[in-house]
Write an enzyme that holds these catalytic residues in place. Structure first.
Site, PDB file in Angstrom:
ATOM      1  N   LYS A  78     -17.535  98.087 -48.640  1.00  0.00           N
ATOM      2  CA  LYS A  78     -17.865  96.818 -47.988  1.00  0.00           C
ATOM      3  C   LYS A  78     -18.909  97.059 -46.901  1.00  0.00           C
ATOM      4  O   LYS A  78     -18.850  98.072 -46.186  1.00  0.00           O
ATOM      5  CB  LYS A  78     -16.580  96.233 -47.388  1.00  0.00           C
ATOM      6  CG  LYS A  78     -16.710  94.828 -46.821  1.00  0.00           C
ATOM      7  CD  LYS A  78     -15.336  94.314 -46.369  1.00  0.00           C
ATOM      8  CE  LYS A  78     -15.379  92.925 -45.782  1.00  0.00           C
ATOM      9  NZ  LYS A  78     -14.044  92.463 -45.354  1.00  0.00           N
ATOM     10  N   SER A 173     -12.414  88.135 -46.875  1.00  0.00           N
ATOM     11  CA  SER A 173     -13.859  88.311 -46.799  1.00  0.00           C
ATOM     12  C   SER A 173     -14.409  89.465 -47.631  1.00  0.00           C
ATOM     13  O   SER A 173     -15.616  89.634 -47.749  1.00  0.00           O
ATOM     14  CB  SER A 173     -14.240  88.511 -45.336  1.00  0.00           C
ATOM     15  OG  SER A 173     -13.656  89.721 -44.851  1.00  0.00           O
ATOM     16  N   SER A 197      -8.123  89.870 -45.630  1.00  0.00           N
ATOM     17  CA  SER A 197      -9.449  89.973 -46.255  1.00  0.00           C
ATOM     18  C   SER A 197      -9.552  90.917 -47.445  1.00  0.00           C
ATOM     19  O   SER A 197     -10.549  90.897 -48.157  1.00  0.00           O
ATOM     20  CB  SER A 197     -10.485  90.389 -45.217  1.00  0.00           C
ATOM     21  OG  SER A 197     -10.891  89.267 -44.481  1.00  0.00           O
TER      22      SER A 197
END
EC number: 6.3.5.7
Length: 529
Positions: A78, A173, A197
């Site tokens: 990420k 996210s 997330s």
């Protein structure tokens, strides 16, 4: 577990036996990344770095000196983890062009094990959101939007027509990481988890999303959102793989004082054959009115499954659940306001052209660098931290947080081994429907089952359970005692084996027929144990 889900434990065996080389594997994944570019899962693809790492891995295999299960395995990270020499943006204009001089500890540990870094994945700006729709690089599309299972239910024309309107969100996210794993472009990915997330997008993308106990895995190099709740998360296609990655990442880090001091030994997950000794708790407060009938039904079936195999399944109470989302909001925005103060245009990241005064430069830099969502959370956080509000909001929320954590302690002390809950209220929503509500409203709804776990610092994992009537994945969440991550994963692995979640069929994802077999080949590498 059917091998067709592309488990990297199987791929690892294929690499050791020479059935595929690390370079071939890397090239297959790179080719899939290019073919699935429209999913927008990656912000940066580190092609040259990946091929070089695969080459090094190949040399080791030829000498019979592989570094372990992750050597030569493609992974993604990420884009809020620092990667030395590779741009790290947090999907924000504030950090466009920022190239860190060091690796996050978790990234370094994976590289030290020979993993091959395919690239940095997309997210909501600074990981604030539950849809992966609010980053500076645009939204991530859920691979299941293009799956045969969903398309057949929709009776829709294949990919290409009507494509702009009916695709689904990935959740967030860490949506880029979840989509990258679901679309076979890598075998494991790092996400972060502050309020759900990692687990939320895992549920929406039909993959396993694991949030470790707070303090088990180092946060050094993870660009902070909420220091007291952030943890690196792991996304994989099966529970075994998540355990392998956790074994590599867990342990003390001198660079992160919140990590545990005790040494953690890498572990392989034992197979649980008998669940009759287990006690599964079902929190009654999680039966939210907004919970979709389908998720509720799968939750109930899962409880029945444990019961039919001899486990004790009991209803438990977490009485402060109704306060948790408000409490989380106060604490989260307060820490965000504090953390975001570092982005001032002076040391790194974006700097505006205004040079009238330092104050004007600060203001313009932050106005240009942050999106509305981030600015809104900073404003809210600074309000809660005002001298006249501090006692009434921040301190009170800290006290409520302790009560929420105690709720879990009491339940686990009463003999419950794990809690079984939904991960999300419903399946993935179409993008156009999702953006009708603002980020804050959506996050408050979507974090309902996940954020209390972060406030209590507990481990939790979302496991895909079945497809909805629309042909979309639904996940359920298991919550464990603090630092009993291995036991939690052991139970999740047993459950995964029982439910036999189907493999995503991505024929529709490709414009040309050629690549279908490529995906299938990549998925079935794992059949060769």
């Amino acid at each position: 577990m059917k091998g067709g889900r592309g488990r990297h434990c199987g791929v690892s065996a294929a690499l050791k036996q020479g059935q595929i080389t690390p370079t071939e594997l890397c090239q297959k994944c790179l080719s899939l990344i290019k073919k699935t570019k429209f999913l927008n899962a990656y912000i940066t693809v580190s092609e040259e770095v990946a091929l070089k790492q695969a080459e090094e891995s190949e040399k080791r295999y030829k000498k019979g000196r592989s570094l372990g299960d992750l050597d030569g395995i493609p992974i993604a990270v990420k884009d809020n983890f620092s990667t030395s020499g590779i741009e790290t943006t947090c999907a924000s204009n504030m950090l466009k062009g920022y190239v860190p001089p060091y690796n996050a500890t978790v990234v370094q540990k994976l590289l030290d094990q020979g993993a091959v870094l395919m690239g940095k994945t997309n997210l909501d700006e600074f990981a604030m959101g539950s849809g992966s729709t609010d980053g500076a690089f645009g939204p991530v599309k859920n691979p299941w939007s293009y799956s045969k299972q969903y398309r057949e239910k929709r009776k829709q024309k294949p990919h290409g027509e009507n494509e702009d309107s009916d695709w689904l969100i990935t959740g967030g996210s860490s949506g880029g990481s979840a989509a990258a794993v679901a679309a076979f472009t890598c075998f494991a990915a790092l996400g972060s988890d502050t309020g759900g997330s990692t687990r939320n997008p895992a549920a929406h993308c039909g993959v396993v999303g694991f949030k470790p106990s707070y303090g088990l895995v180092s946060r050094h190099g993870l660009i902070p959102l909420v220091n007291s709740m952030d943890v690196p998360g792991i996304l994989t296609r099966c529970v075994d793989d998540a355990a392998i990655v956790l074994g590599m990442l867990a342990g003390h880090d001198p660079k992160d004082s919140t990590t545990i001091q005790d040494p953690v030994k890498p572990f392989t997950l034992p197979t649980l054959t008998d669940v009759s000794e287990l006690c599964i708790g079902i929190p009654k407060e999680y039966l939210a009115p907004e919970l979709s009938c389908e998720v509720r039904s799968f939750w109930s079936k899962a409880a029945n499954l444990f019961e039919s195999e001899g486990a004790k399944v009991i209803e438990v109470s977490l009485p402060h659940t109704s306060y948790s989302i408000v409490c989380y909001h106060v604490l989260c925005t307060s820490e965000v306001a504090s953390n975001m103060a570092r982005f001032d245009g002076l040391e790194y990241g974006h700097r505006c052209d205004i040079n009238v005064s330092t104050e004007a430069m600060y203001a313009a830099t932050r106005r240009e660098g942050f999106n509305d969502v981030v600015r809104g959370r900073i404003l809210a956080g600074n309000f809660f931290l005002l001298k006249e509000n501090y006692e009434n909001y921040f301190i009170k929320a800290q006290k409520v947080r302790r009560l929420i954590a105690n709720d879990f302690v009491k339940v686990f002390n009463s003999g419950v081994d794990v809690l079984l809950t939904p991960t999300t209220l419903q399946e993935a929503a179409p993008y156009l429907e999702f953006i009708k509500e603002d980020n804050r409203t959506r996050s408050a709804q979507d974090d309902i089952f996940t954020q209390a776990v972060n406030m209590a610092g507990l481990p939790a994992v979302s496991v895909p359970v079945a497809l909805s009537n629309q042909g979309l994945p639904i996940g359920l969440q298991f919550i464990g005692r603090a630092f009993c991550d291995q036991q939690l994963l052991k139970i999740a692995k047993w459950f995964e084996k029982q439910v036999q979640f189907p493999v995503i069929q991505l024929q529709e994802l490709m414009n040309d027929g050629s690549s279908v077999s490529e995906i299938e080949k990549l998925a079935s590498v794992s059949l060769k144990h």
